[in-house]
Design a protein around this motif. Structure first.
Motif, PDB file in Angstrom:
ATOM      1  N   ILE A 153     -33.151  45.313  21.937  1.00  0.00           N
ATOM      2  CA  ILE A 153     -31.937  46.117  22.002  1.00  0.00           C
ATOM      3  C   ILE A 153     -30.707  45.227  21.827  1.00  0.00           C
ATOM      4  O   ILE A 153     -30.585  44.190  22.476  1.00  0.00           O
ATOM      5  CB  ILE A 153     -31.807  46.840  23.364  1.00  0.00           C
ATOM      6  N   THR A 154     -29.803  45.671  20.989  1.00  0.00           N
ATOM      7  CA  THR A 154     -28.521  44.996  20.822  1.00  0.00           C
ATOM      8  C   THR A 154     -27.486  46.059  20.464  1.00  0.00           C
ATOM      9  O   THR A 154     -27.800  47.243  20.470  1.00  0.00           O
ATOM     10  CB  THR A 154     -28.608  43.871  19.751  1.00  0.00           C
ATOM     11  N   TRP A 155     -26.273  45.626  20.184  1.00  0.00           N
ATOM     12  CA  TRP A 155     -25.230  46.580  19.820  1.00  0.00           C
ATOM     13  C   TRP A 155     -24.157  45.885  19.008  1.00  0.00           C
ATOM     14  O   TRP A 155     -24.032  44.671  19.011  1.00  0.00           O
ATOM     15  CB  TRP A 155     -24.633  47.252  21.052  1.00  0.00           C
ATOM     16  N   SER A 156     -23.402  46.697  18.326  1.00  0.00           N
ATOM     17  CA  SER A 156     -22.247  46.229  17.565  1.00  0.00           C
ATOM     18  C   SER A 156     -21.010  46.706  18.307  1.00  0.00           C
ATOM     19  O   SER A 156     -20.866  47.889  18.583  1.00  0.00           O
ATOM     20  CB  SER A 156     -22.290  46.828  16.160  1.00  0.00           C
ATOM     21  N   ASN A 157     -20.113  45.776  18.632  1.00  0.00           N
ATOM     22  CA  ASN A 157     -18.939  46.105  19.424  1.00  0.00           C
ATOM     23  C   ASN A 157     -17.683  45.982  18.565  1.00  0.00           C
ATOM     24  O   ASN A 157     -17.373  44.917  18.048  1.00  0.00           O
ATOM     25  CB  ASN A 157     -18.843  45.168  20.628  1.00  0.00           C
ATOM     26  N   CYS A 158     -16.976  47.083  18.411  1.00  0.00           N
ATOM     27  CA  CYS A 158     -15.722  47.087  17.671  1.00  0.00           C
ATOM     28  C   CYS A 158     -14.647  47.662  18.583  1.00  0.00           C
ATOM     29  O   CYS A 158     -14.607  48.877  18.821  1.00  0.00           O
ATOM     30  CB  CYS A 158     -15.853  47.906  16.396  1.00  0.00           C
ATOM     31  N   ALA A 159     -13.832  46.796  19.155  1.00  0.00           N
ATOM     32  CA  ALA A 159     -12.742  47.201  20.051  1.00  0.00           C
ATOM     33  C   ALA A 159     -13.243  48.042  21.225  1.00  0.00           C
ATOM     34  O   ALA A 159     -12.628  49.023  21.617  1.00  0.00           O
ATOM     35  CB  ALA A 159     -11.673  47.944  19.277  1.00  0.00           C
ATOM     36  N   GLY A 160     -14.390  47.646  21.781  1.00  0.00           N
ATOM     37  CA  GLY A 160     -14.925  48.346  22.942  1.00  0.00           C
ATOM     38  C   GLY A 160     -15.777  49.555  22.613  1.00  0.00           C
ATOM     39  O   GLY A 160     -16.342  50.178  23.507  1.00  0.00           O
ATOM     40  N   ASN A 161     -15.885  49.900  21.349  1.00  0.00           N
ATOM     41  CA  ASN A 161     -16.743  51.012  20.919  1.00  0.00           C
ATOM     42  C   ASN A 161     -18.038  50.427  20.383  1.00  0.00           C
ATOM     43  O   ASN A 161     -18.065  49.833  19.314  1.00  0.00           O
ATOM     44  CB  ASN A 161     -16.055  51.845  19.832  1.00  0.00           C
ATOM     45  N   CYS A 162     -19.113  50.608  21.135  1.00  0.00           N
ATOM     46  CA  CYS A 162     -20.383  49.965  20.796  1.00  0.00           C
ATOM     47  C   CYS A 162     -21.361  50.950  20.174  1.00  0.00           C
ATOM     48  O   CYS A 162     -21.555  52.056  20.686  1.00  0.00           O
ATOM     49  CB  CYS A 162     -21.009  49.366  22.047  1.00  0.00           C
ATOM     50  N   THR A 163     -21.963  50.515  19.085  1.00  0.00           N
ATOM     51  CA  THR A 163     -23.018  51.282  18.435  1.00  0.00           C
ATOM     52  C   THR A 163     -24.343  50.628  18.790  1.00  0.00           C
ATOM     53  O   THR A 163     -24.523  49.416  18.599  1.00  0.00           O
ATOM     54  CB  THR A 163     -22.825  51.272  16.906  1.00  0.00           C
ATOM     55  N   LEU A 164     -25.272  51.412  19.301  1.00  0.00           N
ATOM     56  CA  LEU A 164     -26.568  50.913  19.733  1.00  0.00           C
ATOM     57  C   LEU A 164     -27.431  50.551  18.528  1.00  0.00           C
ATOM     58  O   LEU A 164     -27.490  51.302  17.550  1.00  0.00           O
ATOM     59  CB  LEU A 164     -27.263  51.987  20.569  1.00  0.00           C
ATOM     60  N   ILE A 165     -28.106  49.398  18.609  1.00  0.00           N
ATOM     61  CA  ILE A 165     -29.008  48.928  17.554  1.00  0.00           C
ATOM     62  C   ILE A 165     -30.333  48.558  18.202  1.00  0.00           C
ATOM     63  O   ILE A 165     -30.371  47.861  19.219  1.00  0.00           O
ATOM     64  CB  ILE A 165     -28.425  47.700  16.831  1.00  0.00           C
ATOM     65  N   VAL A 166     -31.411  49.037  17.611  1.00  0.00           N
ATOM     66  CA  VAL A 166     -32.755  48.727  18.097  1.00  0.00           C
ATOM     67  C   VAL A 166     -33.493  48.007  16.974  1.00  0.00           C
ATOM     68  O   VAL A 166     -33.459  48.443  15.824  1.00  0.00           O
ATOM     69  CB  VAL A 166     -33.510  50.013  18.501  1.00  0.00           C
ATOM     70  N   ARG A 167     -34.161  46.920  17.330  1.00  0.00           N
ATOM     71  CA  ARG A 167     -34.957  46.157  16.367  1.00  0.00           C
ATOM     72  C   ARG A 167     -36.419  46.204  16.782  1.00  0.00           C
ATOM     73  O   ARG A 167     -36.738  46.200  17.967  1.00  0.00           O
ATOM     74  CB  ARG A 167     -34.501  44.704  16.335  1.00  0.00           C
ATOM     75  N   THR A 168     -37.287  46.211  15.787  1.00  0.00           N
ATOM     76  CA  THR A 168     -38.716  46.154  16.045  1.00  0.00           C
ATOM     77  C   THR A 168     -39.442  45.683  14.793  1.00  0.00           C
ATOM     78  O   THR A 168     -38.943  45.871  13.676  1.00  0.00           O
ATOM     79  CB  THR A 168     -39.277  47.518  16.509  1.00  0.00           C
TER      80      THR A 168
ATOM     81  N   TYR B 182     -32.484  49.328  13.414  1.00  0.00           N
ATOM     82  CA  TYR B 182     -32.228  50.767  13.353  1.00  0.00           C
ATOM     83  C   TYR B 182     -30.967  51.049  14.161  1.00  0.00           C
ATOM     84  O   TYR B 182     -30.932  50.828  15.365  1.00  0.00           O
ATOM     85  CB  TYR B 182     -33.430  51.539  13.899  1.00  0.00           C
ATOM     86  N   THR B 183     -29.937  51.494  13.473  1.00  0.00           N
ATOM     87  CA  THR B 183     -28.640  51.741  14.099  1.00  0.00           C
ATOM     88  C   THR B 183     -28.532  53.209  14.486  1.00  0.00           C
ATOM     89  O   THR B 183     -28.792  54.091  13.678  1.00  0.00           O
ATOM     90  CB  THR B 183     -27.504  51.369  13.124  1.00  0.00           C
ATOM     91  N   PHE B 184     -28.137  53.457  15.728  1.00  0.00           N
ATOM     92  CA  PHE B 184     -28.037  54.818  16.254  1.00  0.00           C
ATOM     93  C   PHE B 184     -26.601  55.325  16.175  1.00  0.00           C
ATOM     94  O   PHE B 184     -25.996  55.683  17.187  1.00  0.00           O
ATOM     95  CB  PHE B 184     -28.544  54.859  17.699  1.00  0.00           C
ATOM     96  N   GLU B 185     -26.065  55.392  14.977  1.00  0.00           N
ATOM     97  CA  GLU B 185     -24.703  55.898  14.782  1.00  0.00           C
ATOM     98  C   GLU B 185     -24.582  57.356  15.203  1.00  0.00           C
ATOM     99  O   GLU B 185     -23.532  57.791  15.665  1.00  0.00           O
ATOM    100  CB  GLU B 185     -24.296  55.748  13.316  1.00  0.00           C
ATOM    101  N   GLU B 186     -25.670  58.109  15.060  1.00  0.00           N
ATOM    102  CA  GLU B 186     -25.651  59.533  15.387  1.00  0.00           C
ATOM    103  C   GLU B 186     -25.455  59.803  16.881  1.00  0.00           C
ATOM    104  O   GLU B 186     -25.113  60.915  17.274  1.00  0.00           O
ATOM    105  CB  GLU B 186     -26.922  60.225  14.884  1.00  0.00           C
ATOM    106  N   LEU B 187     -25.628  58.790  17.713  1.00  0.00           N
ATOM    107  CA  LEU B 187     -25.424  58.957  19.157  1.00  0.00           C
ATOM    108  C   LEU B 187     -23.980  58.725  19.569  1.00  0.00           C
ATOM    109  O   LEU B 187     -23.636  58.904  20.736  1.00  0.00           O
ATOM    110  CB  LEU B 187     -26.341  58.008  19.942  1.00  0.00           C
ATOM    111  N   GLY B 188     -23.154  58.295  18.650  1.00  0.00           N
ATOM    112  CA  GLY B 188     -21.761  58.016  18.973  1.00  0.00           C
ATOM    113  C   GLY B 188     -21.620  56.637  19.589  1.00  0.00           C
ATOM    114  O   GLY B 188     -22.497  55.787  19.480  1.00  0.00           O
ATOM    115  N   TYR B 189     -20.486  56.425  20.244  1.00  0.00           N
ATOM    116  CA  TYR B 189     -20.183  55.108  20.812  1.00  0.00           C
ATOM    117  C   TYR B 189     -20.510  55.045  22.293  1.00  0.00           C
ATOM    118  O   TYR B 189     -20.411  56.030  23.012  1.00  0.00           O
ATOM    119  CB  TYR B 189     -18.695  54.770  20.622  1.00  0.00           C
TER     120      TYR B 189
ATOM    121  N   ILE C 158     -39.502  55.818  14.440  1.00  0.00           N
ATOM    122  CA  ILE C 158     -39.100  54.760  15.375  1.00  0.00           C
ATOM    123  C   ILE C 158     -37.932  55.222  16.229  1.00  0.00           C
ATOM    124  O   ILE C 158     -37.932  55.057  17.454  1.00  0.00           O
ATOM    125  CB  ILE C 158     -38.800  53.455  14.624  1.00  0.00           C
ATOM    126  N   LYS C 159     -36.941  55.835  15.607  1.00  0.00           N
ATOM    127  CA  LYS C 159     -35.803  56.338  16.373  1.00  0.00           C
ATOM    128  C   LYS C 159     -36.232  57.426  17.348  1.00  0.00           C
ATOM    129  O   LYS C 159     -35.791  57.439  18.508  1.00  0.00           O
ATOM    130  CB  LYS C 159     -34.715  56.867  15.437  1.00  0.00           C
TER     131      LYS C 159
END
Length: 75
Positions: free
Chosen positions: A34-49, A4-11, A58-59
């Motif tokens: 908990i993990t994240w995707s890092n693109c040039a220092g801008n991280c999007t939070l990702i939660v797995r379950t 579940y990617t939390f794009e709505e929370l921003g970086y 879940i979100k």
């Protein structure tokens, strides 16, 4: 395990993601991973379950746990 990617929370900064992981990894009966995707220092939070529920529930529960952590840390 579903992601579940939390794009709505921003970086977030990577150090912020690390702090979130430190506090919420394995938390609750949903056993958050908990993990994240890092693109040039801008991280999007990702939660797995593995917990079975809708993405919205879940979100919402993850956010509830995260906000609850603020109050526990403040005590």
């Amino acid at each position: 395990m579903k992601e579940y990617t939390f794009e709505e929370l921003g970086y977030f900064a990577e150090r912020e993601c690390e702090a979130i992981k430190e506090q919420l990894q394995g938390h609750s009966y949903m056993n958050f991973d908990i993990t994240w995707s890092n693109c040039a220092g801008n991280c999007t939070l990702i939660v797995r379950t593995d917990y079975e529920d809708s993405e919205k529930e879940i979100k919402n529960f993850f956010l509830h746990c995260a906000l609850g952590m603020i109050f526990q840390l403040k005590k």
